[in-house]
Design a protein around this motif. Structure first.
Motif, PDB file in Angstrom:
ATOM      1  N   PRO A  67      -4.570  -9.921  -4.567  1.00 42.91           N
ATOM      2  CA  PRO A  67      -3.466 -10.390  -3.721  1.00 42.91           C
ATOM      3  C   PRO A  67      -3.972 -11.072  -2.457  1.00 42.91           C
ATOM      4  O   PRO A  67      -5.068 -10.769  -1.964  1.00 42.91           O
ATOM      5  CB  PRO A  67      -2.735  -9.089  -3.373  1.00 42.91           C
ATOM      6  CG  PRO A  67      -3.800  -8.041  -3.406  1.00 42.91           C
ATOM      7  CD  PRO A  67      -4.762  -8.466  -4.475  1.00 42.91           C
ATOM      8  N   ASP A  68      -3.160 -12.001  -1.927  1.00 40.67           N
ATOM      9  CA  ASP A  68      -3.480 -12.538  -0.607  1.00 40.67           C
ATOM     10  C   ASP A  68      -3.043 -11.513   0.442  1.00 40.67           C
ATOM     11  O   ASP A  68      -2.521 -10.439   0.116  1.00 40.67           O
ATOM     12  CB  ASP A  68      -2.799 -13.898  -0.399  1.00 40.67           C
ATOM     13  CG  ASP A  68      -1.278 -13.829  -0.539  1.00 40.67           C
ATOM     14  OD1 ASP A  68      -0.692 -12.745  -0.317  1.00 40.67           O
ATOM     15  OD2 ASP A  68      -0.661 -14.863  -0.867  1.00 40.67           O
ATOM     16  N   ALA A  69      -3.255 -11.817   1.700  1.00 42.64           N
ATOM     17  CA  ALA A  69      -3.003 -10.842   2.769  1.00 42.64           C
ATOM     18  C   ALA A  69      -1.542 -10.406   2.804  1.00 42.64           C
ATOM     19  O   ALA A  69      -1.228  -9.219   2.966  1.00 42.64           O
ATOM     20  CB  ALA A  69      -3.413 -11.446   4.119  1.00 42.64           C
ATOM     21  N   ALA A  80      -0.792  -8.254  -0.237  1.00 42.69           N
ATOM     22  CA  ALA A  80      -1.484  -6.969  -0.116  1.00 42.69           C
ATOM     23  C   ALA A  80      -0.686  -6.026   0.776  1.00 42.69           C
ATOM     24  O   ALA A  80      -0.546  -4.831   0.476  1.00 42.69           O
ATOM     25  CB  ALA A  80      -2.890  -7.178   0.447  1.00 42.69           C
ATOM     26  N   LEU A  81      -0.136  -6.562   1.858  1.00 44.90           N
ATOM     27  CA  LEU A  81       0.698  -5.742   2.745  1.00 44.90           C
ATOM     28  C   LEU A  81       1.942  -5.257   2.020  1.00 44.90           C
ATOM     29  O   LEU A  81       2.364  -4.102   2.188  1.00 44.90           O
ATOM     30  CB  LEU A  81       1.084  -6.555   3.986  1.00 44.90           C
ATOM     31  CG  LEU A  81       1.971  -5.834   5.013  1.00 44.90           C
ATOM     32  CD1 LEU A  81       1.269  -4.593   5.548  1.00 44.90           C
ATOM     33  CD2 LEU A  81       2.335  -6.789   6.154  1.00 44.90           C
ATOM     34  N   ARG A  82       2.523  -6.113   1.194  1.00 43.41           N
ATOM     35  CA  ARG A  82       3.712  -5.705   0.432  1.00 43.41           C
ATOM     36  C   ARG A  82       3.375  -4.602  -0.561  1.00 43.41           C
ATOM     37  O   ARG A  82       4.143  -3.647  -0.721  1.00 43.41           O
ATOM     38  CB  ARG A  82       4.296  -6.916  -0.310  1.00 43.41           C
ATOM     39  CG  ARG A  82       4.871  -7.987   0.592  1.00 43.41           C
ATOM     40  CD  ARG A  82       5.476  -9.111  -0.216  1.00 43.41           C
ATOM     41  NE  ARG A  82       5.772 -10.265   0.616  1.00 43.41           N
ATOM     42  CZ  ARG A  82       6.385 -11.365   0.194  1.00 43.41           C
ATOM     43  NH1 ARG A  82       6.736 -11.461  -1.084  1.00 43.41           N
ATOM     44  NH2 ARG A  82       6.631 -12.354   1.003  1.00 43.41           N
ATOM     45  N   LEU A  83       2.236  -4.733  -1.232  1.00 43.65           N
ATOM     46  CA  LEU A  83       1.841  -3.714  -2.207  1.00 43.65           C
ATOM     47  C   LEU A  83       1.603  -2.365  -1.537  1.00 43.65           C
ATOM     48  O   LEU A  83       2.018  -1.323  -2.044  1.00 43.65           O
ATOM     49  CB  LEU A  83       0.586  -4.164  -2.952  1.00 43.65           C
ATOM     50  CG  LEU A  83       0.784  -5.286  -3.983  1.00 43.65           C
ATOM     51  CD1 LEU A  83      -0.555  -5.862  -4.418  1.00 43.65           C
ATOM     52  CD2 LEU A  83       1.551  -4.774  -5.199  1.00 43.65           C
ATOM     53  N   VAL A  84       0.941  -2.397  -0.391  1.00 45.69           N
ATOM     54  CA  VAL A  84       0.737  -1.151   0.351  1.00 45.69           C
ATOM     55  C   VAL A  84       2.086  -0.564   0.776  1.00 45.69           C
ATOM     56  O   VAL A  84       2.326   0.648   0.669  1.00 45.69           O
ATOM     57  CB  VAL A  84      -0.160  -1.391   1.580  1.00 45.69           C
ATOM     58  CG1 VAL A  84      -0.213  -0.146   2.463  1.00 45.69           C
ATOM     59  CG2 VAL A  84      -1.562  -1.789   1.147  1.00 45.69           C
ATOM     60  N   SER A  85       2.979  -1.433   1.249  1.00 45.34           N
ATOM     61  CA  SER A  85       4.297  -0.974   1.712  1.00 45.34           C
ATOM     62  C   SER A  85       5.110  -0.371   0.572  1.00 45.34           C
ATOM     63  O   SER A  85       5.848   0.598   0.781  1.00 45.34           O
ATOM     64  CB  SER A  85       5.065  -2.136   2.343  1.00 45.34           C
ATOM     65  OG  SER A  85       4.379  -2.643   3.466  1.00 45.34           O
ATOM     66  N   SER A 102      10.291  -9.115  -4.644  1.00 48.28           N
ATOM     67  CA  SER A 102       9.695 -10.249  -3.938  1.00 48.28           C
ATOM     68  C   SER A 102       8.308 -10.593  -4.481  1.00 48.28           C
ATOM     69  O   SER A 102       7.856 -11.732  -4.364  1.00 48.28           O
ATOM     70  CB  SER A 102       9.597  -9.940  -2.434  1.00 48.28           C
ATOM     71  OG  SER A 102       8.581  -8.985  -2.176  1.00 48.28           O
ATOM     72  N   LEU A 103       7.633  -9.601  -5.086  1.00 48.29           N
ATOM     73  CA  LEU A 103       6.327  -9.862  -5.704  1.00 48.29           C
ATOM     74  C   LEU A 103       6.475 -10.629  -7.010  1.00 48.29           C
ATOM     75  O   LEU A 103       5.510 -11.244  -7.499  1.00 48.29           O
ATOM     76  CB  LEU A 103       5.588  -8.544  -5.956  1.00 48.29           C
ATOM     77  CG  LEU A 103       5.145  -7.791  -4.702  1.00 48.29           C
ATOM     78  CD1 LEU A 103       4.714  -6.375  -5.060  1.00 48.29           C
ATOM     79  CD2 LEU A 103       4.023  -8.527  -3.991  1.00 48.29           C
ATOM     80  N   PHE A 143      -0.790   4.512  -2.885  1.00 50.45           N
ATOM     81  CA  PHE A 143      -0.464   4.564  -1.461  1.00 50.45           C
ATOM     82  C   PHE A 143       0.653   5.568  -1.164  1.00 50.45           C
ATOM     83  O   PHE A 143       0.818   5.976  -0.009  1.00 50.45           O
ATOM     84  CB  PHE A 143      -0.100   3.166  -0.960  1.00 50.45           C
ATOM     85  CG  PHE A 143      -1.269   2.219  -0.976  1.00 50.45           C
ATOM     86  CD1 PHE A 143      -2.302   2.363  -0.061  1.00 50.45           C
ATOM     87  CD2 PHE A 143      -1.353   1.212  -1.920  1.00 50.45           C
ATOM     88  CE1 PHE A 143      -3.392   1.501  -0.081  1.00 50.45           C
ATOM     89  CE2 PHE A 143      -2.435   0.351  -1.953  1.00 50.45           C
ATOM     90  CZ  PHE A 143      -3.464   0.493  -1.029  1.00 50.45           C
ATOM     91  N   ALA A 144       1.410   5.976  -2.191  1.00 47.97           N
ATOM     92  CA  ALA A 144       2.408   7.034  -2.001  1.00 47.97           C
ATOM     93  C   ALA A 144       1.749   8.387  -1.786  1.00 47.97           C
ATOM     94  O   ALA A 144       2.360   9.306  -1.231  1.00 47.97           O
ATOM     95  CB  ALA A 144       3.340   7.093  -3.206  1.00 47.97           C
ATOM     96  N   LEU A 145       0.501   8.529  -2.248  1.00 53.17           N
ATOM     97  CA  LEU A 145      -0.223   9.789  -2.020  1.00 53.17           C
ATOM     98  C   LEU A 145      -0.461  10.038  -0.533  1.00 53.17           C
ATOM     99  O   LEU A 145      -0.551  11.193  -0.101  1.00 53.17           O
ATOM    100  CB  LEU A 145      -1.563   9.768  -2.752  1.00 53.17           C
ATOM    101  CG  LEU A 145      -1.547  10.111  -4.246  1.00 53.17           C
ATOM    102  CD1 LEU A 145      -2.931   9.896  -4.833  1.00 53.17           C
ATOM    103  CD2 LEU A 145      -1.093  11.545  -4.488  1.00 53.17           C
ATOM    104  N   LEU A 146      -0.567   8.955   0.253  1.00 51.31           N
ATOM    105  CA  LEU A 146      -0.908   9.110   1.667  1.00 51.31           C
ATOM    106  C   LEU A 146       0.112   9.966   2.421  1.00 51.31           C
ATOM    107  O   LEU A 146      -0.268  10.963   3.052  1.00 51.31           O
ATOM    108  CB  LEU A 146      -1.069   7.728   2.324  1.00 51.31           C
ATOM    109  CG  LEU A 146      -2.195   6.850   1.770  1.00 51.31           C
ATOM    110  CD1 LEU A 146      -2.205   5.501   2.469  1.00 51.31           C
ATOM    111  CD2 LEU A 146      -3.535   7.551   1.943  1.00 51.31           C
TER     112      LEU A 146
END
Length: 295
Positions: A198-200, A203-208, A23-24, A40-43
């Motif tokens: 990224p827009d908001a 950015a949420l998709r990248l974090v996800s 989707s990106l 973000f996978a480290l979290l």
């Protein structure tokens, strides 16, 4: 049953992760996506280590083995993400399932394993299925996305063989942690070359992408801690089924008739290879308990 649940959960999370990456589209460089996937996978990995107080598992006497595995794994991320961006989700995912075919070849070269005639037959059939998915055109050349998909499968095979070499001395959490950390560093190093703010929503998709990838990695690790690979093997293709369904629902993508046949051949070859190896292992166990050499 818990192990099967973890395995299916991991497969569905991976399908969702690949859907988000698709989707990106091509709006973001692959290095930036790799950085998000790894960083973000480290979290979730750190959360599990804190909860279990297992920081001692990170001690290692084989740093170069971790480096080899991490390099191969990160190369696989770059290639597979590129394939997902360029191909229908089902096609890109199906090509990753040719990795076990390359593992057989690498096992001979790297590990010195002997491969049975039945396993060779499954490998050759699997490669025929891979050609059906690729559908090479000698005049027009190979589509870049499919080339990337095959190369990603090769890199994945190299990473899995490296993991097999490390499994006896290194914990699964340590292998996952160092691979993810290395991916974060490489992804971050690529950001000065090209980075898109990224827009908001994106950015949420990248974090996800990162969180889903990390959770999938942990669920897979827990599944294989609770059950042997032979029990989980039938559920290996849940990611492919999920990718086909997501591709159809979201992008109205469906494999063509030849691709369907190729996917079926690849899956059939892998299932046949697994069944053959399990049968050989059972014969070996029976032979050892009866005092005879396995046939």
């Amino acid at each position: 049953m818990r192990a099967i649940g973890y395995k299916l959960g991991s497969a569905l999370l991976l399908a969702a992760m690949y859907a988000l990456i698709k989707s990106l589209g091509s709006r973001y460089p692959i290095g930036e996506i790799v950085f998000a996937r790894s960083g973000f996978a480290l979290l979730p990995i750190i959360v599990v280590m804190l909860a279990r107080r297992q920081w001692s598992t990170l001690r290692t006497s084989r740093p170069f083995a971790h480096l080899r595995r991490s390099v191969a794994g990160v190369v696989s991320l770059f290639l597979s993400f590129g394939a997902v961006a360029l191909l229908p989700l089902s096609t890109a995912t199906a090509l990753t399932y040719s990795a076990p075919l390359f593992i057989t070849l690498l096992s001979i070269i790297v590990l010195g394993e002997r491969v049975s005639t039945g396993r060779w037959a499954a490998v050759l059939i699997g490669f025929a299925g891979m050609l059906m998915v690729i559908q090479p055109d000698l005049e027009a050349g190979l589509p870049l996305g499919k080339v990337l998909g095959v190369m990603a499968a090769v890199a994945t095979a190299v990473a899995l063989v490296a993991i097999r070499q490390m499994a006896a001395s290194e914990s699964a959490l340590a292998i996952a942690f160092y691979f993810t950390l290395f991916g974060t560093v490489v992804g971050a190093a690529s950001l000065p070359l090209r980075c898109v703010a990224p827009d908001a929503s994106d950015a949420l998709r990248l974090v996800s992408v990162g969180v889903l990838g990390g959770m999938a990695q942990l669920l897979l690790t827990m599944a294989y801690r609770l059950a042997p690979a032979s029990v989980l093997a039938p559920y290996e293709y849940a990611t492919l089924v999920g990718a086909i369904l997501v591709g159809f629902i979201v992008w109205d993508e469906m494999p063509g008739s030849v691709e369907w046949l190729g996917i079926a051949v690849i899956v059939g070859a892998n299932v046949g290879m697994t069944a053959h190896e399990q049968a050989r292992a059972r014969r070996a166990r029976l032979g050892s308990t009866s005092g005879r050499a396995p046939e």
